[in-house]
Scaffold this motif. Structure first.
Motif, mmCIF file in Angstrom:
data_model
loop_
_atom_site.group_PDB
_atom_site.id
_atom_site.type_symbol
_atom_site.label_atom_id
_atom_site.label_comp_id
_atom_site.label_asym_id
_atom_site.label_seq_id
_atom_site.Cartn_x
_atom_site.Cartn_y
_atom_site.Cartn_z
ATOM 1 N N LEU A 32 51.326 59.830 47.030
ATOM 2 C CA LEU A 32 51.907 59.120 45.782
ATOM 3 C C LEU A 32 51.779 57.702 46.188
ATOM 4 C CD1 LEU A 32 54.738 61.007 44.078
ATOM 5 C CD2 LEU A 32 52.505 60.327 43.173
ATOM 6 N N ALA A 33 51.256 56.646 45.551
ATOM 7 C CA ALA A 33 51.233 55.601 46.033
ATOM 8 C C ALA A 33 51.334 54.737 44.739
ATOM 9 C CB ALA A 33 49.568 55.006 46.377
ATOM 10 N N ARG A 34 52.470 53.763 44.830
ATOM 11 C CA ARG A 34 52.872 52.828 43.466
ATOM 12 C C ARG A 34 51.610 51.931 43.237
ATOM 13 N NH1 ARG A 34 56.303 52.483 39.644
ATOM 14 N NH2 ARG A 34 57.971 53.322 40.829
ATOM 15 N N ARG A 35 51.469 51.742 41.888
ATOM 16 C CA ARG A 35 50.405 50.964 41.460
ATOM 17 C C ARG A 35 51.059 50.168 40.377
ATOM 18 N NH1 ARG A 35 46.336 55.125 40.863
ATOM 19 N NH2 ARG A 35 46.152 54.532 38.751
ATOM 20 N N ALA A 36 50.279 49.100 40.264
ATOM 21 C CA ALA A 36 50.751 48.037 39.432
ATOM 22 C C ALA A 36 49.977 48.352 38.207
ATOM 23 C CB ALA A 36 50.069 46.520 39.873
ATOM 24 N N PRO A 37 50.342 47.634 36.945
ATOM 25 C CA PRO A 37 49.683 47.822 35.754
ATOM 26 C C PRO A 37 48.352 47.468 35.884
ATOM 27 C CG PRO A 37 51.651 46.780 35.397
ATOM 28 C CD PRO A 37 51.432 46.821 36.699
ATOM 29 N N GLN A 38 47.442 48.129 35.115
ATOM 30 C CA GLN A 38 45.757 47.871 35.110
ATOM 31 C C GLN A 38 45.306 46.395 35.443
ATOM 32 O OE1 GLN A 38 43.796 49.879 32.166
ATOM 33 N NE2 GLN A 38 44.482 52.072 32.931
ATOM 34 N N ASP A 39 45.747 45.327 34.445
ATOM 35 C CA ASP A 39 45.440 44.103 34.592
ATOM 36 C C ASP A 39 45.834 43.278 36.022
ATOM 37 O OD1 ASP A 39 48.108 44.075 34.074
ATOM 38 O OD2 ASP A 39 48.253 42.604 32.589
ATOM 39 N N GLU A 40 47.089 43.695 36.460
ATOM 40 C CA GLU A 40 47.374 43.260 37.741
ATOM 41 C C GLU A 40 46.524 43.831 38.946
ATOM 42 O OE1 GLU A 40 51.484 43.742 38.562
ATOM 43 O OE2 GLU A 40 52.215 43.225 36.483
ATOM 44 N N GLN A 41 46.421 45.065 38.771
ATOM 45 C CA GLN A 41 45.461 45.643 39.504
ATOM 46 C C GLN A 41 43.987 44.918 39.624
ATOM 47 O OE1 GLN A 41 45.504 49.925 39.509
ATOM 48 N NE2 GLN A 41 43.465 50.223 40.770
ATOM 49 N N ALA A 42 43.477 44.696 38.296
ATOM 50 C CA ALA A 42 42.083 44.390 38.258
ATOM 51 C C ALA A 42 42.100 42.776 39.126
ATOM 52 C CB ALA A 42 41.634 44.054 36.968
ATOM 53 N N LEU A 43 43.219 42.196 38.850
ATOM 54 C CA LEU A 43 43.345 40.638 39.582
ATOM 55 C C LEU A 43 43.356 40.811 40.835
ATOM 56 C CD1 LEU A 43 43.966 37.541 39.242
ATOM 57 C CD2 LEU A 43 46.329 38.196 39.358
ATOM 58 N N CYS A 44 43.986 41.985 41.424
ATOM 59 C CA CYS A 44 44.206 42.104 43.099
ATOM 60 C C CYS A 44 42.809 42.295 43.346
ATOM 61 C CB CYS A 44 45.015 43.021 43.275
ATOM 62 S SG CYS A 44 46.950 42.810 42.888
ATOM 63 N N GLU A 45 42.073 43.355 42.693
ATOM 64 C CA GLU A 45 40.824 43.670 43.206
ATOM 65 C C GLU A 45 39.673 42.673 43.058
ATOM 66 O OE1 GLU A 45 39.501 46.994 40.449
ATOM 67 O OE2 GLU A 45 40.599 48.372 41.535
ATOM 68 N N ARG A 46 39.859 41.628 42.082
ATOM 69 C CA ARG A 46 39.125 40.377 42.093
ATOM 70 C C ARG A 46 39.231 39.171 43.408
ATOM 71 N NH1 ARG A 46 39.830 40.441 36.622
ATOM 72 N NH2 ARG A 46 41.436 39.051 36.729
ATOM 73 N N VAL A 47 40.667 39.418 43.707
ATOM 74 C CA VAL A 47 40.992 38.627 44.715
ATOM 75 C C VAL A 47 40.358 39.198 45.975
ATOM 76 C CG1 VAL A 47 43.069 37.675 46.081
ATOM 77 C CG2 VAL A 47 43.176 37.561 43.712
ATOM 78 N N LEU A 48 40.570 40.486 46.374
ATOM 79 C CA LEU A 48 39.911 41.108 47.438
ATOM 80 C C LEU A 48 38.596 40.823 47.621
ATOM 81 C CD1 LEU A 48 42.194 44.427 47.745
ATOM 82 C CD2 LEU A 48 42.279 42.241 49.429
ATOM 83 N N ASP A 49 37.812 40.863 46.536
ATOM 84 C CA ASP A 49 36.314 40.596 46.452
ATOM 85 C C ASP A 49 35.942 39.323 46.778
ATOM 86 O OD1 ASP A 49 36.112 43.376 45.979
ATOM 87 O OD2 ASP A 49 35.887 43.026 43.602
ATOM 88 N N SER A 50 37.032 38.301 46.431
ATOM 89 C CA SER A 50 36.533 36.756 46.563
ATOM 90 C C SER A 50 36.319 36.553 48.265
ATOM 91 C CB SER A 50 37.355 35.988 46.077
ATOM 92 O OG SER A 50 38.882 36.043 46.894
ATOM 93 N N GLY A 51 37.207 37.326 49.140
ATOM 94 C CA GLY A 51 37.081 36.923 50.574
ATOM 95 C C GLY A 51 37.994 35.668 50.695
ATOM 96 N N VAL A 52 38.611 34.950 50.007
ATOM 97 C CA VAL A 52 39.237 33.763 50.435
ATOM 98 C C VAL A 52 40.762 34.317 50.987
ATOM 99 C CG1 VAL A 52 40.760 31.945 49.171
ATOM 100 C CG2 VAL A 52 38.749 32.706 48.104
ATOM 101 N N PRO A 53 41.019 33.583 52.277
ATOM 102 C CA PRO A 53 42.369 34.029 53.005
ATOM 103 C C PRO A 53 43.422 33.902 52.100
ATOM 104 C CG PRO A 53 40.733 32.317 54.087
ATOM 105 C CD PRO A 53 40.180 32.330 52.788
ATOM 106 N N ILE A 54 44.373 34.654 52.327
ATOM 107 C CA ILE A 54 45.756 34.863 51.648
ATOM 108 C C ILE A 54 46.486 33.604 51.918
ATOM 109 C CG2 ILE A 54 46.780 35.808 53.462
ATOM 110 C CD1 ILE A 54 48.328 37.437 51.306
ATOM 111 N N GLU A 55 46.287 32.751 52.935
ATOM 112 C CA GLU A 55 47.171 31.430 53.154
ATOM 113 C C GLU A 55 46.669 30.449 52.031
ATOM 114 O OE1 GLU A 55 45.584 33.107 55.398
ATOM 115 O OE2 GLU A 55 47.139 33.714 56.768
ATOM 116 N N SER A 56 45.063 30.571 52.014
ATOM 117 C CA SER A 56 44.565 29.307 51.094
ATOM 118 C C SER A 56 44.878 29.804 49.456
ATOM 119 C CB SER A 56 43.119 29.503 51.043
ATOM 120 O OG SER A 56 42.343 28.833 50.435
ATOM 121 N N LEU A 57 44.999 31.097 49.140
ATOM 122 C CA LEU A 57 45.302 31.487 47.686
ATOM 123 C C LEU A 57 46.803 31.117 47.757
ATOM 124 C CD1 LEU A 57 43.764 35.024 47.633
ATOM 125 C CD2 LEU A 57 43.148 33.198 46.480
ATOM 126 N N GLU A 58 47.700 31.560 48.480
ATOM 127 C CA GLU A 58 49.110 30.875 48.312
ATOM 128 C C GLU A 58 49.244 29.547 48.093
ATOM 129 O OE1 GLU A 58 53.496 31.246 50.712
ATOM 130 O OE2 GLU A 58 51.527 32.022 51.576
#
Length: 559
Positions: free
Chosen positions: A491-517
């Motif tokens: 079992l793994a906690r998942r966010a709503p679909q729109d939030e999950q889609a956003l997270c996937e786009r962020v991961l695909d972008s390759g931008v460092p998390i410090e820059s995103l913050e």
């Protein structure tokens, strides 16, 4: 296994399986699921064989699996509509594994959807059904994975659009180390006709049920008068109102229907008329709120020729048109005072006077009035005549709002579904489990009228032969957080679909998390026009936390 038959990644299917611990529900797409102990299923199989015999037990369990396969086939095009035909088909075997049936290995798969050609062979390891049967009966002579075979046949038949029969050539219940199944169109099996009995509906009961649904659809396709006013409900509040209506129907008493907008007051009035001795005479409905004040007297009581400019001929009013029958005055609280006085006279004397006329006319009309406002309050404010209120309030019936009768929502929705599928000439598979749950949880500010509108919209939006799903009824309803299954089966906690889609786009972008913050913080400060407290509220953190994060960004910016 042939490389061409390897499974596609199943993450798209794992997302279908959702756990909602707070609501006590498990979902596979729009279908509600339950976790059952294999020991319980084993006991069920044993009890069926003992009570109804092996052949009937096999038939029942095969039908159960067949129904599961039919439902799962709906996910193939929805999830992998842009993939190859084989990858779409693999949804079934992969779901069968996710649902705990067995480990499925494809061996042969040849298919041509346009020509209706299919040939498939699959290996099953660790079939729960073979194991259960062997525990109860030891090694047997005939294959016993009836539910699993039903699933494979149901899924493939729905996918191919023709009856595909799977048979076991090896089975763990017979002592083999694994099960092996072969599927092809039922007409291509020499003994195919002998197997049809395991998939056909119960001849009498099912046909009677189908005929009943057709009659209900036909009745629902008629107008509300012919269909008896469409009074559906079994809740205590509804039954009290219905019982009062039936008691009044055999009398001549004037009835006052009260309740919120959309609860079905006109349907109650029509049902009252149809259960009365006046049923063969007219039922005339008037919405008092929809008529201009200067015209309402002419509409109700009629006009004589020359009564006012434009009255070139005498015209009967609604009372005269309802002669011998029932006149329904909806929103009676909106009647202007002059019309209230004339209405009181009709109730007291049983006669009317046309606008511009000098003589009275006797009328034989049963009056049913309705209001969604408190007439007592209107009386206190001088907006409604006290004497008229007392005349109307002789026999009040309060119709409860839909939110107070939740047990009536599902039967009402199914009744409306039959009506609108007949009206729009659609064949649908009913409501999905999640859609029914959404209907029962809705607050229904618009009551039955709102339900009617939502069901009709669902009938229009749902694809032919498919089920009405949540997005067809509530297109703007947000997804909820839920638990899913990760690739390791945990079992793994998942966010709503729109939030999950956003997270996937962020991961695909390759931008460092410090820059995103840094970008998110800067945007929040910009939107709040430099107000750190406002920016913190946008981010859901405290002002101190925001200040700390901004300060932490400064060294990186100064480098």
């Amino acid at each position: 296994m042939d490389a061409a038959l390897t499974y596609p990644p199943d993450q798209d299917l794992r997302r279908l399986l959702r756990f909602e611990p707070d609501s006590g529900a498990i979902w596979l797409g729009e279908r509600r699921m339950v976790l059952l102990h294999t020991a319980a299923l084993t006991a069920l199989q044993h009890d069926l064989i003992t009570s109804v015999g092996k052949e009937q037990a096999r038939r029942l369990l095969t039908r159960m699996g067949y129904a599961c396969g039919l439902h799962d086939a709906g996910f193939a095009a929805k999830i992998r509509g842009s993939r190859t035909l084989e990858e779409m088909f693999m949804v079934g075997p992969q779901l069968h594994m996710l649902e705990g049936a067995a480990r499925v290995t494809p061996v042969v798969l040849k298919m041509n959807a346009e020509a209706g050609q299919f040939e498939g062979e699959f290996r099953w390891d660790d079939s729960w059904e073979a194991h259960a049967h062997r525990l109860n009966y030891g090694v047997v002579d005939e294959p016993a994975c009836w539910t699993l075979l039903g699933y494979a046949s149901g899924y493939t038949s729905a996918f191919m659009g023709r009856h595909i029969l799977f048979k076991e050539t090896r089975c763990g219940a017979c002592g083999d180390d694994h099960c092996h199944i072969v599927g092809r169109p039922i007409d291509e099996w020499p003994d195919g006709d002998a197997h049809r009995q395991y998939f056909e509906d119960d001849s009498l009961l099912e046909k009677m049920d189908a005929l009943s649904q057709q009659v209900e659809a036909l009745k629902s396709s008629l107008g509300p008068t012919e269909a008896g006013g469409m009074l559906v409900g079994a809740s205590p509040g509804f039954q009290r109102a219905h019982d009062l209506m039936l008691r009044a129907a055999g009398t001549q008493v004037s009835v006052l229907l009260t309740g919120e907008t959309g609860v079905g007051k006109e349907r109650f009035a029509r049902a009252l008329h149809e259960h009365s001795e006046r049923a063969a005479c007219p039922f005339v409905a008037v919405n008092c709120a929809a008529l201009p004040a200067e015209l309402i007297e002419a509409e109700l009581f009629g006009v004589e020729k020359g009564a006012f400019t434009g009255a070139h001929a005498a015209r009967a009013g609604r009372f005269e048109r309802a002669e011998g029958g029932t006149l329904f005055l909806d929103e009676v609280g909106d009647l202007p005072m002059p019309a209230q006085a004339k209405l009181l006279r009709v109730l007291q004397e049983g006669e009317i006077e046309r606008l511009g006329g000098e003589s009275t006319r006797k009328v034989n009309v049963r009056l049913v009035a309705a209001t969604n406002v408190q007439l007592e309050s209107a009386v206190e404010r001088g907006l409604f005549r006290r004497d008229l209120f007392y005349r109307l309030n002789v026999y009040p019936i309060c119709i409860p709002p839909l939110r107070e009768r939740p047990t009536d929502i599902e039967p009402l929705a199914r009744h409306l579904l039959a009506r609108f599928t007949a009206l729009h000439q659609k064949r649908l598979a009913g409501f999905s489990d999640r859609a029914l749950l959404a209907l029962t949880r809705h607050n229904w500010p618009g009551n039955v009228r709102e339900l009617e509108n939502l069901v009709e919209r669902g009938v229009i939006l749902a694809a032919q032969g498919a089920a009405i799903e949540v997005e067809h009824l509530f297109p703007n309803q947000p997804d909820v957080a839920h638990d899913g299954i990760d690739p390791q089966g945990r079992l793994a906690r998942r966010a709503p679909q729109d939030e999950q889609a956003l997270c996937e786009r962020v991961l695909d972008s390759g931008v460092p998390i410090e820059s995103l913050e840094a970008q998110v913080l800067a945007l929040a400060v910009e939107r709040s026009r430099g107000n750190l407290s406002g920016a913190a509220r946008l981010l859901g953190i405290s002002r101190a936390q925001l200040a700390y994060r901004l300060k932490r960004q400064q060294p990186a910016e100064n480098d």
